[in-house]
Design an enzyme around this catalytic site. Structure first.
Site, PDB file in Angstrom:
ATOM      1  N   GLN A 122      -3.674 -18.214   3.733  1.00 48.00           N
ATOM      2  CA  GLN A 122      -4.497 -17.528   4.630  1.00 48.00           C
ATOM      3  C   GLN A 122      -6.000 -17.968   4.278  1.00 48.00           C
ATOM      4  O   GLN A 122      -7.048 -17.616   4.774  1.00 48.00           O
ATOM      5  CB  GLN A 122      -4.520 -16.026   4.260  1.00 48.00           C
ATOM      6  CG  GLN A 122      -3.270 -15.480   4.464  1.00 48.00           C
ATOM      7  CD  GLN A 122      -2.978 -13.895   3.878  1.00 48.00           C
ATOM      8  OE1 GLN A 122      -3.272 -12.911   4.502  1.00 48.00           O
ATOM      9  NE2 GLN A 122      -2.360 -13.944   2.467  1.00 48.00           N
ATOM     10  N   ASN A 123      -6.034 -18.873   3.180  1.00 51.83           N
ATOM     11  CA  ASN A 123      -7.140 -19.270   2.626  1.00 51.83           C
ATOM     12  C   ASN A 123      -7.985 -20.389   3.981  1.00 51.83           C
ATOM     13  O   ASN A 123      -7.124 -20.904   4.636  1.00 51.83           O
ATOM     14  CB  ASN A 123      -7.273 -20.082   1.498  1.00 51.83           C
ATOM     15  CG  ASN A 123      -6.634 -19.026   0.444  1.00 51.83           C
ATOM     16  OD1 ASN A 123      -6.847 -17.779   0.718  1.00 51.83           O
ATOM     17  ND2 ASN A 123      -6.108 -19.456  -0.744  1.00 51.83           N
ATOM     18  N   VAL A 124      -9.423 -20.460   3.828  1.00 49.98           N
ATOM     19  CA  VAL A 124      -9.876 -21.162   5.012  1.00 49.98           C
ATOM     20  C   VAL A 124     -10.733 -22.142   4.128  1.00 49.98           C
ATOM     21  O   VAL A 124     -11.470 -22.971   4.788  1.00 49.98           O
ATOM     22  CB  VAL A 124     -10.910 -20.468   5.863  1.00 49.98           C
ATOM     23  CG1 VAL A 124     -10.059 -19.418   6.685  1.00 49.98           C
ATOM     24  CG2 VAL A 124     -11.955 -19.801   4.955  1.00 49.98           C
ATOM     25  N   CYS A 161     -22.590 -25.776  21.759  1.00 51.21           N
ATOM     26  CA  CYS A 161     -21.612 -26.525  22.238  1.00 51.21           C
ATOM     27  C   CYS A 161     -22.275 -27.686  23.144  1.00 51.21           C
ATOM     28  O   CYS A 161     -22.760 -27.301  24.166  1.00 51.21           O
ATOM     29  CB  CYS A 161     -20.603 -26.016  22.935  1.00 51.21           C
ATOM     30  SG  CYS A 161     -19.196 -26.963  23.760  1.00 51.21           S
ATOM     31  N   ASN A 192       0.859 -12.852  -8.895  1.00 48.49           N
ATOM     32  CA  ASN A 192      -0.338 -12.340  -8.654  1.00 48.49           C
ATOM     33  C   ASN A 192      -0.603 -11.242 -10.165  1.00 48.49           C
ATOM     34  O   ASN A 192       0.253 -10.485 -10.532  1.00 48.49           O
ATOM     35  CB  ASN A 192      -0.229 -11.286  -7.828  1.00 48.49           C
ATOM     36  CG  ASN A 192      -1.529 -10.661  -7.179  1.00 48.49           C
ATOM     37  OD1 ASN A 192      -2.347 -10.274  -8.058  1.00 48.49           O
ATOM     38  ND2 ASN A 192      -1.800 -10.613  -6.023  1.00 48.49           N
ATOM     39  N   HIS A 222      -5.307 -18.768   9.020  1.00 48.98           N
ATOM     40  CA  HIS A 222      -6.703 -18.313   9.389  1.00 48.98           C
ATOM     41  C   HIS A 222      -7.664 -19.425   9.575  1.00 48.98           C
ATOM     42  O   HIS A 222      -8.938 -19.199   9.678  1.00 48.98           O
ATOM     43  CB  HIS A 222      -7.092 -17.352   8.050  1.00 48.98           C
ATOM     44  CG  HIS A 222      -6.287 -15.982   8.109  1.00 48.98           C
ATOM     45  ND1 HIS A 222      -6.232 -15.116   7.212  1.00 48.98           N
ATOM     46  CD2 HIS A 222      -5.201 -15.678   8.782  1.00 48.98           C
ATOM     47  CE1 HIS A 222      -5.425 -14.118   7.174  1.00 48.98           C
ATOM     48  NE2 HIS A 222      -4.805 -14.603   8.226  1.00 48.98           N
ATOM     49  N   ALA A 235      -2.485 -17.428 -10.924  1.00 47.99           N
ATOM     50  CA  ALA A 235      -1.489 -18.738 -10.280  1.00 47.99           C
ATOM     51  C   ALA A 235      -1.892 -19.953 -11.022  1.00 47.99           C
ATOM     52  O   ALA A 235      -0.937 -20.732 -11.117  1.00 47.99           O
ATOM     53  CB  ALA A 235      -2.250 -18.660  -8.806  1.00 47.99           C
ATOM     54  N   ARG A 278     -21.302 -20.577   2.844  1.00 46.14           N
ATOM     55  CA  ARG A 278     -19.966 -20.807   2.117  1.00 46.14           C
ATOM     56  C   ARG A 278     -19.383 -21.945   2.257  1.00 46.14           C
ATOM     57  O   ARG A 278     -18.813 -22.531   1.262  1.00 46.14           O
ATOM     58  CB  ARG A 278     -18.952 -19.787   2.974  1.00 46.14           C
ATOM     59  CG  ARG A 278     -19.226 -18.432   2.486  1.00 46.14           C
ATOM     60  CD  ARG A 278     -18.583 -17.101   3.267  1.00 46.14           C
ATOM     61  NE  ARG A 278     -16.968 -17.340   2.980  1.00 46.14           N
ATOM     62  CZ  ARG A 278     -16.194 -16.786   3.718  1.00 46.14           C
ATOM     63  NH1 ARG A 278     -16.039 -16.468   4.713  1.00 46.14           N
ATOM     64  NH2 ARG A 278     -14.852 -17.254   3.423  1.00 46.14           N
TER      65      ARG A 278
HETATM   66  N1  APR Z   1      -3.997 -15.921  -9.376  1.00 42.56           N
HETATM   67  C1  APR Z   1      -3.236 -15.160  -8.336  1.00 42.56           C
HETATM   68  N2  APR Z   1      -3.603 -13.856  -7.475  1.00 42.56           N
HETATM   69  C2  APR Z   1      -5.083 -13.821  -8.017  1.00 42.56           C
HETATM   70  C3  APR Z   1      -6.030 -14.285  -9.044  1.00 42.56           C
HETATM   71  C4  APR Z   1      -5.376 -15.519  -9.573  1.00 42.56           C
HETATM   72  N3  APR Z   1      -6.146 -16.236 -10.406  1.00 42.56           N
HETATM   73  N4  APR Z   1      -7.076 -13.494  -8.797  1.00 42.56           N
HETATM   74  C5  APR Z   1      -6.815 -12.539  -8.072  1.00 42.56           C
HETATM   75  N5  APR Z   1      -5.856 -12.546  -7.288  1.00 42.56           N
HETATM   76  C6  APR Z   1      -5.062 -11.610  -6.501  1.00 42.56           C
HETATM   77  C7  APR Z   1      -5.697 -10.327  -6.568  1.00 42.56           C
HETATM   78  O1  APR Z   1      -5.047  -9.375  -7.234  1.00 42.56           O
HETATM   79  C8  APR Z   1      -5.354  -9.872  -4.966  1.00 42.56           C
HETATM   80  O2  APR Z   1      -4.320  -9.368  -4.794  1.00 42.56           O
HETATM   81  O3  APR Z   1      -5.352 -12.169  -5.212  1.00 42.56           O
HETATM   82  C9  APR Z   1      -5.517 -11.155  -4.102  1.00 42.56           C
HETATM   83  C10 APR Z   1      -6.455 -11.510  -3.268  1.00 42.56           C
HETATM   84  O4  APR Z   1      -6.473 -10.476  -2.214  1.00 42.56           O
HETATM   85  P1  APR Z   1      -7.611 -10.410  -0.999  1.00 42.56           P
HETATM   86  O5  APR Z   1      -8.922 -10.795  -1.590  1.00 42.56           O
HETATM   87  O6  APR Z   1      -7.329  -9.275  -0.167  1.00 42.56           O
HETATM   88  O7  APR Z   1      -7.313 -11.893  -0.169  1.00 42.56           O
HETATM   89  P2  APR Z   1      -6.168 -12.147   0.836  1.00 42.56           P
HETATM   90  O8  APR Z   1      -4.882 -11.305   0.448  1.00 42.56           O
HETATM   91  O9  APR Z   1      -6.270 -13.622   0.770  1.00 42.56           O
HETATM   92  O10 APR Z   1      -6.705 -11.403   2.273  1.00 42.56           O
HETATM   93  C11 APR Z   1      -6.061 -11.709   3.201  1.00 42.56           C
HETATM   94  O11 APR Z   1      -7.800 -10.898   4.428  1.00 42.56           O
HETATM   95  O12 APR Z   1     -10.110 -10.922   4.073  1.00 42.56           O
HETATM   96  C12 APR Z   1      -9.304 -11.248   5.022  1.00 42.56           C
HETATM   97  O13 APR Z   1      -8.987 -13.127   6.538  1.00 42.56           O
HETATM   98  C13 APR Z   1      -9.172 -12.595   5.185  1.00 42.56           C
HETATM   99  O14 APR Z   1      -7.589 -14.206   4.853  1.00 42.56           O
HETATM  100  C14 APR Z   1      -7.995 -12.999   4.361  1.00 42.56           C
HETATM  101  C15 APR Z   1      -7.131 -11.917   4.482  1.00 42.56           C
END
Ligand code: APR
Length: 255
Positions: free
Chosen positions: A105-107, A152, A218, A123, A236, A74
């Site tokens: 929450q993104n890495v 390490c 969203n 995160h 977004a 990744r």
């Molecule tokens: N613009 C905005 N929102 C979008 C887009 C877009 N182009 N494409 C998808 N989405 C929305 C989806 O509808 C969904 O509600 O983004 C959201 C993504 O949800 P997840 O995949 O669950 O991601 P996230 O909410 O960040 O997950 C939270 O869970 O997987 C673990 O630790 C990980 O940080 C992550 C946490």
């Protein structure tokens, strides 16, 4: 991709007049950059695994090399992606608002690459690697052994990505800053998150309880939609530039 989204004039005014804006982002804001979410990233060798098997301390203990290689793959993928107009719009918004905090929450590091500075990574960040025994020990370079993760240099424990796995605590400073901002802001943008993973998913409720205007960005509704005063049902990368344009009449340069 649709290129237009209607912005309610009351929302544009609320953003323009806001003195303190808080933002929570999730994987959705990076979707238009081509960053696969956990599920999408489970291709090839990892297609048979569930993220909760890999992104957990138990998963790492069970198979450290598999987990190390999944994150290394990744990290490689992230070399090919760039911030999109959604990330850029938030960086431009930050410069317009007296008090601002972006909690992600993104890495993937894309907010920092887009120029966001008042930013906390709830995160962690996949580009950073740390000792699996000493949480604060970040390691910048390592040799890749063939059959196990690198170790390490200080204590010999395996190295691991500096991200928060399921069942692990978030970095305290980042979480406290995000909670304080949620409770103090006039307006919170909730962008691209399914709102299912806590404690991050509690932040919009703190903002709503404190009387802030909550805006969900969203394409799809989520469990957080019920507390949003406004919903922009668009990607977004389209909605955020339109929102900044509606508030300040400026265009956001394309990424
Ligand atoms: N613009 C905005 N929102 C979008 C887009 C877009 N182009 N494409 C998808 N989405 C929305 C989806 O509808 C969904 O509600 O983004 C959201 C993504 O949800 P997840 O995949 O669950 O991601 P996230 O909410 O960040 O997950 C939270 O869970 O997987 C673990 O630790 C990980 O940080 C992550 C946490």
């Amino acid at each position: 991709m649709d290129t237009a989204v209607a912005i309610d004039v009351r929302l544009a005014r609320a953003l323009r007049e806001a003195r303190h804006v808080a933002v929570l982002t999730g994987a959705g804001i990076s979707a238009e950059s081509g960053v696969p979410t956990f599920r999408d990233a489970l291709t090839g060798l990892w297609a048979t695994f569930d993220p909760r098997e890999l992104a957990t301390p138990a998963g790492f203990r069970r198979n450290p090399k598999l987990v190390w290689d999944w994150y290394a793959a990744r990290r490689e993928q992230l070399r090919e992606v760039a911030p999109n107009p959604g990330h850029d719009a938030l960086a431009r918004l930050e410069a317009r608002v007296p008090r601002f905090l972006l909690a992600t929450q993104n890495v993937d590091g894309l907010h920092a690459r887009a120029g966001s500075r008042r930013l906390v990574e709830l995160h962690g960040n996949i580009a950073r690697v740390r000792c699996s025994r000493e949480r604060g020990r970040i390691v910048a370079t390592w040799d890749e052994p063939a059959d196990e993760p690198p170790r390490c240099p200080s204590c010999g424990a395996f190295l691991r990505p500096d991200v928060v796995w399921f069942e692990e605590d978030l970095p305290v400073d980042a979480l406290v800053a995000a909670e304080d901002a949620a409770r103090a802001c006039d307006l919170m943008l909730v962008v691209g998150t399914s709102g299912e993973v806590y404690p991050a998913a509690a932040l919009p409720q703190y903002a709503a309880d404190a009387g802030a205007c909550v805006v969900e960005v969203n394409p799809a509704p989520t469990p957080l939609s019920r507390i949003a005063d406004h919903a922009l049902r668009a990607p977004a990368g389209v909605a955020l530039p339109a929102l900044v344009r509606a508030a300040w009449g400026e265009d956001v340069m394309p990424a």
